[in-house]
Design an enzyme around this catalytic site. Structure first.
Site, PDB file in Angstrom:
ATOM      1  N   GLU A   1       4.206  -6.036   6.908  1.00  0.00           N
ATOM      2  CA  GLU A   1       3.451  -4.986   7.612  1.00  0.00           C
ATOM      3  C   GLU A   1       3.829  -4.908   9.090  1.00  0.00           C
ATOM      4  O   GLU A   1       3.763  -3.839   9.700  1.00  0.00           O
ATOM      5  CB  GLU A   1       1.947  -5.268   7.480  1.00  0.00           C
ATOM      6  CG  GLU A   1       1.334  -4.933   6.124  1.00  0.00           C
ATOM      7  CD  GLU A   1       1.485  -6.036   5.104  1.00  0.00           C
ATOM      8  OE1 GLU A   1       0.830  -5.953   4.052  1.00  0.00           O
ATOM      9  OE2 GLU A   1       2.274  -6.976   5.332  1.00  0.00           O
TER      10      GLU A   1
ATOM     11  N   GLY B   1       0.472  -5.121   0.520  1.00  0.00           N
ATOM     12  CA  GLY B   1      -0.698  -5.071  -0.359  1.00  0.00           C
ATOM     13  C   GLY B   1      -0.395  -5.589  -1.752  1.00  0.00           C
ATOM     14  O   GLY B   1      -1.286  -6.113  -2.428  1.00  0.00           O
TER      15      GLY B   1
ATOM     16  N   ALA C   1       0.865  -1.176   0.000  1.00  0.00           N
ATOM     17  CA  ALA C   1       0.000   0.000   0.000  1.00  0.00           C
ATOM     18  C   ALA C   1       0.900   1.224   0.000  1.00  0.00           C
ATOM     19  O   ALA C   1       2.064   1.148   0.372  1.00  0.00           O
ATOM     20  CB  ALA C   1      -0.864  -0.011   1.254  1.00  0.00           C
TER      21      ALA C   1
HETATM   22  N1  T1G Z   1       4.669   3.370   0.144  1.00  0.00           N
HETATM   23  C1  T1G Z   1       5.197   4.578  -0.185  1.00  0.00           C
HETATM   24  N2  T1G Z   1       6.517   4.803  -0.468  1.00  0.00           N
HETATM   25  C2  T1G Z   1       7.313   3.743  -0.438  1.00  0.00           C
HETATM   26  C3  T1G Z   1       6.855   2.442  -0.099  1.00  0.00           C
HETATM   27  C4  T1G Z   1       5.463   2.274   0.189  1.00  0.00           C
HETATM   28  N3  T1G Z   1       4.930   1.092   0.494  1.00  0.00           N
HETATM   29  N4  T1G Z   1       7.905   1.604  -0.146  1.00  0.00           N
HETATM   30  C5  T1G Z   1       8.973   2.352  -0.500  1.00  0.00           C
HETATM   31  N5  T1G Z   1       8.632   3.622  -0.666  1.00  0.00           N
HETATM   32  C6  T1G Z   1       9.523   4.726  -1.074  1.00  0.00           C
HETATM   33  C7  T1G Z   1      10.588   5.043  -0.032  1.00  0.00           C
HETATM   34  O1  T1G Z   1      10.121   5.930   0.932  1.00  0.00           O
HETATM   35  C8  T1G Z   1      11.680   5.659  -0.890  1.00  0.00           C
HETATM   36  O2  T1G Z   1      11.317   6.997  -1.137  1.00  0.00           O
HETATM   37  C9  T1G Z   1      11.572   4.872  -2.197  1.00  0.00           C
HETATM   38  O3  T1G Z   1      10.260   4.290  -2.195  1.00  0.00           O
HETATM   39  C10 T1G Z   1      12.577   3.775  -2.303  1.00  0.00           C
HETATM   40  O4  T1G Z   1      12.494   2.971  -1.142  1.00  0.00           O
HETATM   41  C11 T1G Z   1      -2.919  -3.126   3.000  1.00  0.00           C
HETATM   42  C12 T1G Z   1      -1.242  -1.866   4.878  1.00  0.00           C
HETATM   43  C13 T1G Z   1      10.333  -1.969  -1.447  1.00  0.00           C
HETATM   44  C14 T1G Z   1      12.094  -3.252  -0.294  1.00  0.00           C
HETATM   45  O5  T1G Z   1       6.312  -2.426   4.092  1.00  0.00           O
HETATM   46  O6  T1G Z   1      10.543  -2.350   2.271  1.00  0.00           O
HETATM   47  O7  T1G Z   1       0.800  -2.875   2.256  1.00  0.00           O
HETATM   48  O8  T1G Z   1      13.191   8.122  -0.039  1.00  0.00           O
HETATM   49  O9  T1G Z   1      14.802   3.489  -0.290  1.00  0.00           O
HETATM   50  O10 T1G Z   1      16.063  -0.012  -0.413  1.00  0.00           O
HETATM   51  O11 T1G Z   1      -1.721  -4.871   3.845  1.00  0.00           O
HETATM   52  O12 T1G Z   1      11.199   0.296   0.201  1.00  0.00           O
HETATM   53  O13 T1G Z   1      13.264   7.685  -2.479  1.00  0.00           O
HETATM   54  O14 T1G Z   1      11.637   9.362  -1.521  1.00  0.00           O
HETATM   55  O15 T1G Z   1      13.427   1.623   0.711  1.00  0.00           O
HETATM   56  O16 T1G Z   1      15.296  -0.492  -2.786  1.00  0.00           O
HETATM   57  C15 T1G Z   1       3.835  -2.870   3.105  1.00  0.00           C
HETATM   58  C16 T1G Z   1       8.083  -1.053   2.305  1.00  0.00           C
HETATM   59  C17 T1G Z   1       3.154  -1.557   3.175  1.00  0.00           C
HETATM   60  C18 T1G Z   1       7.404  -2.329   1.995  1.00  0.00           C
HETATM   61  C19 T1G Z   1      12.670  -1.192  -1.614  1.00  0.00           C
HETATM   62  N6  T1G Z   1       5.044  -2.733   2.316  1.00  0.00           N
HETATM   63  N7  T1G Z   1       9.186  -0.774   1.388  1.00  0.00           N
HETATM   64  O17 T1G Z   1      13.802  -0.965  -0.844  1.00  0.00           O
HETATM   65  O18 T1G Z   1      14.364   1.417  -1.600  1.00  0.00           O
HETATM   66  S1  T1G Z   1       1.751  -1.637   4.241  1.00  0.00           S
HETATM   67  C20 T1G Z   1       6.215  -2.497   2.891  1.00  0.00           C
HETATM   68  C21 T1G Z   1      10.351  -1.461   1.487  1.00  0.00           C
HETATM   69  C22 T1G Z   1       0.595  -2.536   3.349  1.00  0.00           C
HETATM   70  C23 T1G Z   1      -1.560  -3.684   3.215  1.00  0.00           C
HETATM   71  C24 T1G Z   1      -0.661  -2.908   4.096  1.00  0.00           C
HETATM   72  C25 T1G Z   1      11.447  -1.012   0.573  1.00  0.00           C
HETATM   73  C26 T1G Z   1      11.597  -1.875  -0.700  1.00  0.00           C
HETATM   74  P1  T1G Z   1      12.425   8.095  -1.291  1.00  0.00           P
HETATM   75  P2  T1G Z   1      13.837   2.392  -0.467  1.00  0.00           P
HETATM   76  P3  T1G Z   1      15.000  -0.041  -1.434  1.00  0.00           P
END
Ligand code: T1G
Length: 691
Positions: free
Chosen positions: A128, A105, A66
């Site tokens: 999450e 998500g 998400a």
């Molecule tokens: N939403 C918004 N921005 C995100 C994002 C996300 N989910 N994931 C990454 N970014 C942005 C981050 O802030 C950065 O921005 C850029 O992308 C690169 O990220 C309903 C409620 C995917 C493994 O927890 O673990 O789904 O600093 O530097 O090292 O059930 O990002 O460049 O402006 O980390 O290559 C669940 C979170 C959400 C994954 C990539 N998903 N992301 O790592 O790059 S909750 C997560 C990561 C959800 C549902 C629920 C990592 C990555 P900027 P980065 P990276």
């Protein structure tokens, strides 16, 4: 090809519709992406020329979850549930084509597709829990139905990103595509599904993987026990477990109700707010406002480390772990052999625990070379001095390094408190001098304070940040001041903890209060672990301080079986009435009035509020770039519970006005050391948002 909206397009490849998402950086499920998915699948379903649909992403990854930046905002566009219903109830097979990381998500969307194909480098996960949440789009009910309850428990409480090969074995992925040929692989897989009239597999209907676990309470009880220590204080892991219990023991739709109820509890709670804050804080900390993106980043392909002691050894392992050769310097062969021997022992312990192979032990040891002459450091790209904290010794070493090291080499000091500018002034190249403050054990602790001297060049700062990322450290750039950020704030807590025991609070009361708050250990247990006699000299000891009294009584800490606590043969600690008596006597001899009504709340205020105040002073002086950098330092280096977000976030949660009011009262009643920072006053009176 037809454009659905600015982040999605649809193109038919003969009878297969390919819905492509392209929403950098990680195709997060923003309103636009949800709309693209919903409208794209809908029109493909309605297109009579289409027999199957492939969902694929451009850029570095499949949907990584998400869009966390949309949390708390008014919902726009189709909800994730509407998107998933459109996909799952499609009359045509929908295939998710996965590369990069299908997370949260994103994996939940893929789990509503009828089939999943991935390239070998892909990973899937429901992380999450790392945001203080749980999968809120059916993942808690669908994942167990595919991988079984046991695997779902591990995946959802660890947040691990599972490699595609394992996903295939677990049934999370149905097919593998050739690396770099995902679209081709997905198209031919979809063709096969159509030509073989394979069923529209709805994961929600799969019961076989969970049937065996129905009523198996022991599975959940044992699992809870196995993670209790690691997840102490966190709410989300337990809520994830409860959802999986519901998945196993309830019909799908009832399980979804449990998921929604627990998801909202977490989403509206302070823990997830703190952990989401820390997610972005960790991504902000490497952004240095005055360092442009095109700043030169030096290649660090060889490192020299001066000192083979605990810090020098741990620091060296970080570089050998990532394939960078290290030359360690020690004064004598004997000390060198001892230091390198400890490194080998550490690696062999890791191999014994199956964390690395014996081949990797040898590989890393072969990258570490010992020398007894500092002259050997004439070719390395970076030199890190890790000798004990003595300014004259460090100044002498840097004077020598100035004459030995190649031009352009980065000269770093691992000092934890000394003035990096004074050290740099010993050289003719202060622009190449920087502080790299590692935390013990340096090969384990993730935090690195990068101490920027007044003359340190932007290239040296940028290169140090790049090195930190390479050796998997979380680095924060801080200014030169006594104790930098971490130790400077620690001193506030330590001072108050020491004062409180002379006012009547017992060491274990204080430790319990901070332990219950979420710290892994209180200050007195920590002192016993480190040793009360660090820097203590029995010849000059004169019983002036409580530490003198304890050390003179042979209470040196864990190593002597007693310190503030008494320890059994397994080093389990317990309060010791003898210490209570020593403290009372120490107080009486100094006519210190002790009281027995010091509450847990008072202990927390006395220990934590001065830390927050010091954080404001650090920001005021520009010794940290952002408030969230201070929180990164304390959650990654000093055990501040991440679900409380660090001292600055915590201060904001309880209210900076409340902290200010408390400090002013304490200044009057307890002394000038509680004088509020001017910046804190300004933030409260003008309602400034420091984040
Ligand atoms: N939403 C918004 N921005 C995100 C994002 C996300 N989910 N994931 C990454 N970014 C942005 C981050 O802030 C950065 O921005 C850029 O992308 C690169 O990220 C309903 C409620 C995917 C493994 O927890 O673990 O789904 O600093 O530097 O090292 O059930 O990002 O460049 O402006 O980390 O290559 C669940 C979170 C959400 C994954 C990539 N998903 N992301 O790592 O790059 S909750 C997560 C990561 C959800 C549902 C629920 C990592 C990555 P900027 P980065 P990276």
């Amino acid at each position: 090809m037809s454009t659905i909206n600015e982040v999605s397009s649809l193109e038919n490849h003969s009878n297969i519709a390919v819905l492509t998402l392209n929403s950098p950086p990680v195709n997060a499920l923003s309103a636009n992406v949800r709309e693209g998915l919903h409208e794209g699948v809908k029109s493909a379903i309605e297109d009579s020329a289409v027999d199957a649909i492939v969902i694929i992403c451009e850029g570095r990854t499949f949907i990584a979850g998400a869009d966390i930046t949309e949390f708390g905002q008014a919902p726009k566009g189709p909800s994730l549930y509407e998107v998933q219903d459109m996909i799952e109830n499609s009359t045509k097979p929908v295939v998710a084509a996965i590369h990069g990381t299908a997370l949260g998500g994103g994996l939940e969307v893929a789990l509503t597709c009828h089939y999943r194909i991935a390239v070998p480098s892909a990973k899937c996960g429901l992380p999450e829990v790392n945001l203080g949440l749980l999968p809120g789009a059916g993942g808690t009910q669908r994942l167990p139905r595919i991988v079984g309850a046991a695997k779902a428990l591990v995946m959802m409480t660890s947040g691990e990103h599972v490699p595609a090969e394992q996903c295939l074995t677990m049934g999370l992925v149905d097919e593998m595509a050739e690396e770099g040929k995902l679209l081709e692989g997905a198209l031919s897989f979809a063709e096969t599904i159509v030509s073989e009239k394979r069923p529209l597999v709805k994961v929600r209907d799969a019961e076989d993987k969970i049937a065996a676990d129905k009523g198996n309470d022991a599975l959940f009880a044992d699992f809870r026990k196995s993670i209790a220590r690691k997840t102490r204080g966190f709410l989300a892991p337990e809520y994830n477990i409860q959802c999986i219990e519901a998945a196993v023991n309830k019909p799908f739709d009832e399980g979804i109700k449990v998921e929604q109820e627990l998801f909202m509890k977490l989403m509206t709670g302070t823990q997830s707010a703190a952990q989401r804050y820390m997610f972005f804080a960790q991504r902000q900390v490497t952004k240095i406002p005055d360092i442009e993106a095109d700043t030169e980043v030096k290649d660090i392909n060889s490192v020299g480390v001066i000192g083979a002691g605990t810090m020098g050894g741990g620091i060296s392992m970080n570089f050998a772990n990532v394939g960078i050769p290290v030359t360690i310097i020690e004064q004598s062969q004997e000390r060198l052999d001892k230091g390198i021997g400890i490194i080998r022992k550490n690696y062999e312990n890791s191999a014994a625990k199956g964390r690395i192979t014996q081949a990797q032990v040898e590989e890393r040891m072969n990258l570490i070379e010992g020398k007894t002459s500092i002259e050997a450091l004439d070719s390395q790209d970076m030199i890190i001095e890790a000798v004990f904290e003595n300014m004259d010794l460090k100044k002498d070493i840097f004077k020598q390094l100035d004459g030995i090291c190649k031009q352009g080499a980065i000269l770093a000091s691992n000092t934890s408190a000394l003035d990096v500018n004074v050290i740099a002034a010993e050289t003719n190249r202060p622009e190449d001098v920087i502080g790299l403050h590692f935390f013990s054990p340096a090969n384990v602790m993730r935090l690195l304070e990068i101490v920027r001297g007044e003359k340190t060049s932007k290239s040296v700062v940028a290169s140090s940040l790049a090195v930190a990322k390479k050796i998997k450290k979380i680095a924060a750039v801080v200014g030169v001041c006594p104790g930098f950020v971490g130790n400077r704030i620690l001193a506030q807590r330590q001072r108050e903890a020491n004062k409180l025991i002379l006012e009547g609070a017992l060491p274990w009361d204080i430790d319990d209060a901070l332990f219950d708050f979420g710290f892994p250990m209180g200050p007195f247990a920590m002192s016993d672990l480190a040793g009360l006699d660090i820097g203590w000299n029995k010849d000059t000891s004169n019983g002036e301080s409580l530490r003198d009294v304890l050390c003179e009584a042979g209470r040196l800490g864990q190593k002597s079986g007693k310190g503030f606590y008494i320890y059994d043969e397994n080093r389990n600690k317990s309060p010791d009435p003898e210490v209570e008596a020593l403290i009372r006597k120490f107080g009486e001899e100094r006519q210190i009035r002790m009281r027995d009504n010091i509450t847990k709340e008072e202990i927390l205020e006395r220990c934590l509020y001065p830390m927050i105040n010091e954080g404001f002073k650090i920001l005021e002086e520009g010794m940290a770039i952002r408030a969230s950098d201070i929180d990164i330092v304390w959650t990654n280096g000093y055990g501040w519970p991440v679900y409380e977000g660090g001292p600055m976030f915590y201060g904001n949660t309880i209210g900076f006005d409340k902290v200010l009011f408390w400090l002013k009262k304490a200044e009057l009643e307890l002394g000038p050391e509680f004088k509020p920072s001017a910046y804190l006053e300004k933030v409260v009176t003008e309602g400034i948002n420091i984040f």
